[in-house]
Write a protein that holds these residues in place. Structure first.
Motif, PDB file in Angstrom:
ATOM      1  N   ASP A 143     -26.592  -2.144  46.232  1.00  0.00           N
ATOM      2  CA  ASP A 143     -26.815  -3.550  45.885  1.00  0.00           C
ATOM      3  C   ASP A 143     -28.073  -3.711  45.039  1.00  0.00           C
ATOM      4  N   HIS A 144     -29.108  -2.946  45.367  1.00  0.00           N
ATOM      5  CA  HIS A 144     -30.354  -2.968  44.586  1.00  0.00           C
ATOM      6  C   HIS A 144     -30.051  -2.611  43.134  1.00  0.00           C
ATOM      7  N   ILE A 170     -28.119  -5.456  41.358  1.00  0.00           N
ATOM      8  CA  ILE A 170     -28.990  -6.587  41.016  1.00  0.00           C
ATOM      9  C   ILE A 170     -29.790  -6.273  39.765  1.00  0.00           C
ATOM     10  N   TRP A 175     -27.512  -6.578  36.800  1.00  0.00           N
ATOM     11  CA  TRP A 175     -27.255  -7.999  36.533  1.00  0.00           C
ATOM     12  C   TRP A 175     -28.403  -8.613  35.759  1.00  0.00           C
ATOM     13  N   ILE A 178     -37.359  -5.867  43.413  1.00  0.00           N
ATOM     14  CA  ILE A 178     -36.199  -6.219  44.227  1.00  0.00           C
ATOM     15  C   ILE A 178     -36.463  -5.667  45.620  1.00  0.00           C
ATOM     16  N   VAL A 211     -37.028 -10.633  43.506  1.00  0.00           N
ATOM     17  CA  VAL A 211     -35.678 -10.877  44.008  1.00  0.00           C
ATOM     18  C   VAL A 211     -35.704 -10.537  45.493  1.00  0.00           C
ATOM     19  N   ARG A 263     -34.018 -10.272  48.693  1.00  0.00           N
ATOM     20  CA  ARG A 263     -32.664 -10.208  49.251  1.00  0.00           C
ATOM     21  C   ARG A 263     -32.613 -10.741  50.679  1.00  0.00           C
ATOM     22  N   PHE A 298     -30.191 -18.050  45.884  1.00  0.00           N
ATOM     23  CA  PHE A 298     -29.099 -17.422  45.152  1.00  0.00           C
ATOM     24  C   PHE A 298     -28.006 -18.464  44.919  1.00  0.00           C
ATOM     25  N   THR A 356     -27.815 -17.520  38.763  1.00  0.00           N
ATOM     26  CA  THR A 356     -27.916 -16.564  39.871  1.00  0.00           C
ATOM     27  C   THR A 356     -26.701 -16.574  40.799  1.00  0.00           C
ATOM     28  N   LEU A 379     -25.615 -13.326  42.410  1.00  0.00           N
ATOM     29  CA  LEU A 379     -26.469 -12.722  43.432  1.00  0.00           C
ATOM     30  C   LEU A 379     -25.974 -12.996  44.849  1.00  0.00           C
ATOM     31  N   TYR A 414     -24.695 -10.091  46.750  1.00  0.00           N
ATOM     32  CA  TYR A 414     -25.602  -9.031  47.211  1.00  0.00           C
ATOM     33  C   TYR A 414     -26.573  -9.532  48.282  1.00  0.00           C
TER      34      TYR A 414
END
Length: 225
Positions: free
Chosen positions: A78-79, A82, A85, A145, A175, A177, A201, A217, A220, A223
């Protein structure tokens, strides 16, 4: 914001530690205590750190934050998504800029630190012929992130934020999470970002000048776990 509740994981494997300890510069003694990499004799100077980072085993990324040796967590899937993205968004809106992954940056104004942001936004060609661990002049934004480890609160939300502000990097994008949000820090002055804005997000997140990019976003949400 509370610290991450993720389970503690070792900084590096025992095998990587043994290899790193064997390659360490003369006079630098490393220990592996409770899963953490530490310098036995106390703070490590910048020159020794740079040499240690150079000889680190493949996959081991070192940073010098707030005077302490740290191992940058290995990113999960996922990192990585992101980051991709965000890179695509930056290329779409500002094709003259590049989002460089894990570029070594010297933060001399903050206790002689050396950081590797997840992303560094700068004009294309900006780092040509420049050494790693160079000065942050000309950098428009740095990105971190969060990782699912117990140090992410101190590292990404506090220490790196303060270090990037002290280096007068115009924008720091976090970011987060765990919180499911983008945190935008801007207007560094006297070692502190004067402005902070948070966007959940799914929201539209405007990044201030000199970045001048507006992020959609919605993706996102995929994730946020």
């Amino acid at each position: 914001m509370t610290p991450s509740t993720a389970n503690d994981r070792p900084d590096i494997s025992v095998e990587d530690f043994e290899e790193l300890a064997e390659r360490a510069p003369e006079g630098v003694e490393l220990e592996f205590l409770n899963g953490r990499l530490v310098v036995r004799h106390g703070p490590i100077d910048v020159d020794d750190f740079k040499e240690l980072a150079r000889v680190a085993p493949e996959g081991v990324t070192l940073e010098l934050i707030n005077g302490e040796l740290r191992v940058k967590p290995v990113p999960d899937g996922d990192h990585a998504e992101i980051y991709m993205w965000l890179m695509r968004q930056c290329m779409q809106h500002r094709p003259e800029l590049g989002l460089y992954p894990e570029w070594g940056m010297a933060i001399k104004t903050y206790r002689k630190g050396c950081a590797k942001p997840d992303g560094t936004l700068a004009p294309l060609g900006h780092f040509a012929a420049k050494p790693e661990w160079g000065e942050p002049e000309g950098v428009l934004m740095v990105v971190e992130i969060t990782s699912h480890d117990s140090d992410t609160h101190r590292r990404d939300r506090i220490e790196k934020r303060d270090g990037y502000a002290a280096a007068e990097i115009p924008v720091y994008l976090l970011v987060d999470r765990e919180a499911g949000s983008l945190i935008v820090f801007s207007e560094p002055r006297h070692g502190v970002y004067q402005h902070r804005a948070a966007y959940p997000f799914g929201a539209t997140a405007p990044l201030p000048g000199p970045v001048d990019i507006t992020l959609d976003t919605e993706k996102l949400k995929d994730y946020a776990r």
